[in-house]
Design a protein around this motif. Structure first.
Motif, mmCIF file in Angstrom:
data_model
loop_
_atom_site.group_PDB
_atom_site.id
_atom_site.type_symbol
_atom_site.label_atom_id
_atom_site.label_comp_id
_atom_site.label_asym_id
_atom_site.label_seq_id
_atom_site.Cartn_x
_atom_site.Cartn_y
_atom_site.Cartn_z
ATOM 1 N N ARG A 1 57.192 87.386 -9.023
ATOM 2 C CA ARG A 1 56.700 88.615 -8.366
ATOM 3 C C ARG A 1 56.570 88.432 -6.854
ATOM 4 O O ARG A 1 56.710 89.379 -6.087
ATOM 5 N N ALA A 2 56.287 87.196 -6.450
ATOM 6 C CA ALA A 2 56.085 86.954 -5.011
ATOM 7 C C ALA A 2 57.400 86.930 -4.237
ATOM 8 O O ALA A 2 57.402 86.903 -3.008
ATOM 9 N N ASP A 3 58.524 86.918 -4.933
ATOM 10 C CA ASP A 3 59.831 86.868 -4.268
ATOM 11 C C ASP A 3 60.506 88.237 -4.420
ATOM 12 O O ASP A 3 60.891 88.627 -5.529
ATOM 13 N N LYS A 4 60.635 88.927 -3.305
ATOM 14 C CA LYS A 4 61.073 90.326 -3.359
ATOM 15 C C LYS A 4 62.523 90.488 -3.836
ATOM 16 O O LYS A 4 62.974 91.585 -4.142
ATOM 17 N N ARG A 5 63.263 89.382 -3.891
ATOM 18 C CA ARG A 5 64.658 89.493 -4.364
ATOM 19 C C ARG A 5 64.713 89.666 -5.880
ATOM 20 O O ARG A 5 65.731 90.028 -6.445
ATOM 21 N N PHE A 6 63.594 89.367 -6.554
ATOM 22 C CA PHE A 6 63.580 89.373 -8.021
ATOM 23 C C PHE A 6 62.708 90.501 -8.562
ATOM 24 O O PHE A 6 61.858 91.026 -7.852
ATOM 25 N N GLU A 7 62.920 90.779 -9.829
ATOM 26 C CA GLU A 7 62.018 91.727 -10.499
ATOM 27 C C GLU A 7 61.676 91.227 -11.900
ATOM 28 O O GLU A 7 62.469 90.519 -12.530
ATOM 29 N N ILE A 8 60.486 91.604 -12.358
ATOM 30 C CA ILE A 8 60.056 91.304 -13.737
ATOM 31 C C ILE A 8 60.499 92.489 -14.594
ATOM 32 O O ILE A 8 60.299 93.645 -14.220
ATOM 33 N N CYS A 9 61.086 92.207 -15.755
ATOM 34 C CA CYS A 9 61.723 93.295 -16.520
ATOM 35 C C CYS A 9 60.939 93.749 -17.754
ATOM 36 O O CYS A 9 61.322 94.732 -18.399
ATOM 37 N N ALA A 10 59.929 93.003 -18.134
ATOM 38 C CA ALA A 10 59.116 93.432 -19.283
ATOM 39 C C ALA A 10 57.732 92.811 -19.126
ATOM 40 O O ALA A 10 57.604 91.742 -18.507
ATOM 41 N N GLU A 11 56.747 93.478 -19.695
ATOM 42 C CA GLU A 11 55.377 92.966 -19.551
ATOM 43 C C GLU A 11 55.285 91.542 -20.118
ATOM 44 O O GLU A 11 55.818 91.271 -21.207
ATOM 45 N N VAL A 12 54.636 90.667 -19.376
ATOM 46 C CA VAL A 12 54.487 89.281 -19.857
ATOM 47 C C VAL A 12 53.185 89.209 -20.664
ATOM 48 O O VAL A 12 52.088 89.277 -20.107
ATOM 49 N N ILE A 13 53.342 89.066 -21.964
ATOM 50 C CA ILE A 13 52.164 89.066 -22.835
ATOM 51 C C ILE A 13 51.907 87.670 -23.382
ATOM 52 O O ILE A 13 50.780 87.228 -23.521
ATOM 53 N N MET A 14 52.987 86.968 -23.705
ATOM 54 C CA MET A 14 52.833 85.623 -24.283
ATOM 55 C C MET A 14 53.554 84.612 -23.378
ATOM 56 O O MET A 14 53.439 84.681 -22.175
ATOM 57 N N GLY A 15 54.351 83.743 -23.962
ATOM 58 C CA GLY A 15 54.951 82.675 -23.162
ATOM 59 C C GLY A 15 56.363 82.972 -22.705
ATOM 60 O O GLY A 15 57.127 82.038 -22.454
ATOM 61 N N LEU A 16 56.745 84.229 -22.623
ATOM 62 C CA LEU A 16 58.110 84.596 -22.237
ATOM 63 C C LEU A 16 58.086 85.495 -21.000
ATOM 64 O O LEU A 16 57.335 86.477 -20.958
ATOM 65 N N VAL A 17 58.937 85.144 -20.028
ATOM 66 C CA VAL A 17 59.065 85.969 -18.825
ATOM 67 C C VAL A 17 60.508 86.456 -18.732
ATOM 68 O O VAL A 17 61.438 85.642 -18.702
ATOM 69 N N CYS A 18 60.696 87.769 -18.699
ATOM 70 C CA CYS A 18 62.042 88.341 -18.524
ATOM 71 C C CYS A 18 62.158 88.784 -17.075
ATOM 72 O O CYS A 18 61.366 89.604 -16.608
ATOM 73 N N PHE A 19 63.141 88.238 -16.380
ATOM 74 C CA PHE A 19 63.259 88.533 -14.946
ATOM 75 C C PHE A 19 64.724 88.594 -14.549
ATOM 76 O O PHE A 19 65.601 88.166 -15.304
#
Ligand SMILES: Cc1ncc(COP(=O)(O)O)c(C=O)c1O
Length: 498
Positions: free
Chosen positions: A411-429
């Motif tokens: 999230r701190a890097d404006k070139r990237f985006e998070i694609c789904a809510e992070v609820i558990m141990g998975l980050v979609c970006f």
């Protein structure tokens, strides 16, 4: 190999395993090989004469290790975790030594009895409704399957054979349908006309279960959080009924594979119950987290389900294979698969004392596809006792915190985006930009062999999945992985085509 040599080699193997795991992060997490690499490294036929143990072990390093994707490296972030812990590995050794095939109580009483009790322990850790707990007089209960795919298939077949058989038959016998169909003559027909309903982001195992079960299927659209809600299911059920189909089975997912989304089971459950559809809940990955009170609300709606499954072999420190499945009414499942040849009967089977525990409902081979079964509950017993509920909760919480740490870096890097809510141990970006850009970034990541990720598709977009997997992953690995991703991103964006 005699017992004396086994003792010596066994100690050496334990050292080899401990060294492998302690130093795993020095190895490239992903192999750099061409398909077919192995055949040329070993003879084309099995040896005629015995070979030495030393020679075999030398070949483990020469032939096997170069072809391993190191799932337990702290730099492995692909798929979902494959659980691993020392207590589970030791229990597996004991399982191998006992080597029983526990298809019936008599085939090794401890194997059947420990499994039923462990599934009750685990069910209580998850606060499953009482109806899923076998206890000494319950109607439900749990069993260990090999995989979530098997659990889904079993539940689908049970639903197909039992739950809806009467309705299908009366349906087919309605005027303008199959007028003279008797139960024995039309079973294939019956099944081919039925319609299970599943969701687009459901794991491919659900689709395969429908294929194996020989039933038709339809996928339910998801909302913008990639989850299925009640109104979507309701609408499809109505459409299907109007078209002359009989929806009989619905598989909800808690923690979908692409983005770890959670279907709205509190809305879906009542619809399934009203329509007499079997509701199976597949929580293959996320299910382990429900042992933590803060995640347990995500399992609300379980009371409507007919069966529920999750994989302790994914996230609960129990090595593969161990997939826990519970059913509300075990007669539904046993009735579908029961076979009792004479050689599997035993003298305690019908005794008054054994009505609950040893009666045919607890001949665990009736709950599964194969006859043979390993003593897998030993792994659960060792892990539960040596970690305790608190230790297991700490493991889940730590991995979720690591995912949040990675999320904040993205999230701190404006070139990237998070694609789904992070609820558990998975980050979609993903990198903001085209699918091609993200495909190229993933290619660079894979080629580097330093970290390993796999992609998914969300709303037609190519997305990178970063799953916290290894038990030994720490904050420093997350920070290092992110440095590596940003370095490769920098290189990618320097390339003329971008
Ligand atoms: C939601 C879901 N269901 C089913 C499966 C399949 O699990 P198994 O390999 O135990 O069949 C997976 C695998 O990751 C999954 O994420």
């Amino acid at each position: 190999m005699d017992a004396a040599e086994f003792r010596r080699r066994g100690r050496e193997m334990v050292d080899y395993v401990a060294d492998y795991l302690e130093n795993i992060e020095q190895r490239p997490v992903y192999p750099d090989l061409e398909p077919g690499y192995l055949r040329s490294l070993i003879p084309s036929e099995a040896p005629l004469e015995p070979e030495s143990y030393e020679d075999v072990m030398k070949d483990v390093e020469r032939v096997i290790m170069p072809g391993i994707t190191h799932w337990h490296s702290p730099y492995f972030f692909a798929y979902f975790p494959a659980a691993s812990s020392y207590p589970a590995m030791l229990a597996d050794m004991l399982c191998g030594a006992i080597g029983c095939i526990g298809f019936s109580w008599a085939a090794s009483p401890a194997c059947t009895e420990l499994e039923t009790v462990m599934l009750d322990w685990l069910g209580k850790m998850l606060q499953l409704p009482e109806c899923f707990i076998a206890g000494t007089d319950g109607h439900g209960g749990g069993v260990i399957q090999g995989t979530a795919s098997e659990a889904t298939l079993i539940s689908l077949l049970a639903a197909q054979r039992y739950k809806s058989l009467k309705e299908q038959h009366s349906y087919l016998c309605r005027p303008n349908r199959l007028q003279h169909c008797g139960p024995t003559t039309c079973s294939l027909w019956v099944f081919s006309l039925m319609l299970p309903v599943l969701l687009p982001k459901a794991h491919s195992s659900v689709e395969r279960a429908a294929l194996i079960g020989g039933v038709m299927m339809r996928k339910v659209p998801t909302d913008k959080t990639y989850a299925v809600g009640g109104h979507m299911l309701k609408q499809m059920v109505e459409e299907d009924k109007a078209a002359g189909f009989i929806p009989f089975y619905f598989c909800a997912t808690l923690g979908t594979t692409p983005s770890c989304a959670f279907d709205h089971t509190t809305e879906l459950g009542p619809i399934c119950n009203d329509e007499n559809m079997w509701m199976h809940i597949d929580a293959a990955y996320a299910g382990s987290a429900f042992i933590c009170p803060e995640f347990r609300p995500l399992l609300n709606g379980i009371e409507f389900a007919d069966s529920f499954n999750f994989n302790p072999h994914k996230w609960l420190l129990v090595n593969f294979d161990c997939s826990a499945m519970w059913v509300k009414k075990r007669t539904d499942i046993i009735g579908a698969f029961k076979m009792e040849p004479l050689y599997l009967k035993h003298e305690n089977q019908e005794s008054a004392l054994t009505t609950v525990l040893f009666a045919s409902s607890w001949v665990l081979q009736h709950w599964q596809i194969p006859l043979g079964r390993r003593f897998r509950s030993l792994k659960l017993w060792f892990v539960f006792r040596m970690y305790g509920l608190k230790g297991l909760q700490a493991h889940i919480r730590k991995q979720v915190a690591l995912a949040k740490e990675f999320e904040s870096l993205v999230r701190a890097d404006k070139r990237f985006e998070i694609c789904a809510e992070v609820i558990m141990g998975l980050v979609c970006f993903r990198l903001k930009g085209s699918n091609e850009l993200n495909q190229n970034l993933l290619k660079k990541i894979t080629k580097s062999q330093e970290i390993h990720l796999v992609p998914c598709q969300l709303s037609g977009r190519f997305v990178l999945r970063f799953a916290i997997c290894a038990r030994t992953t720490e904050s420093r690995h997350i920070q290092q992985a992110w440095r590596h991703i940003t370095q490769l991103t920098f290189e990618l964006l320097q390339e003329p085509s971008h």
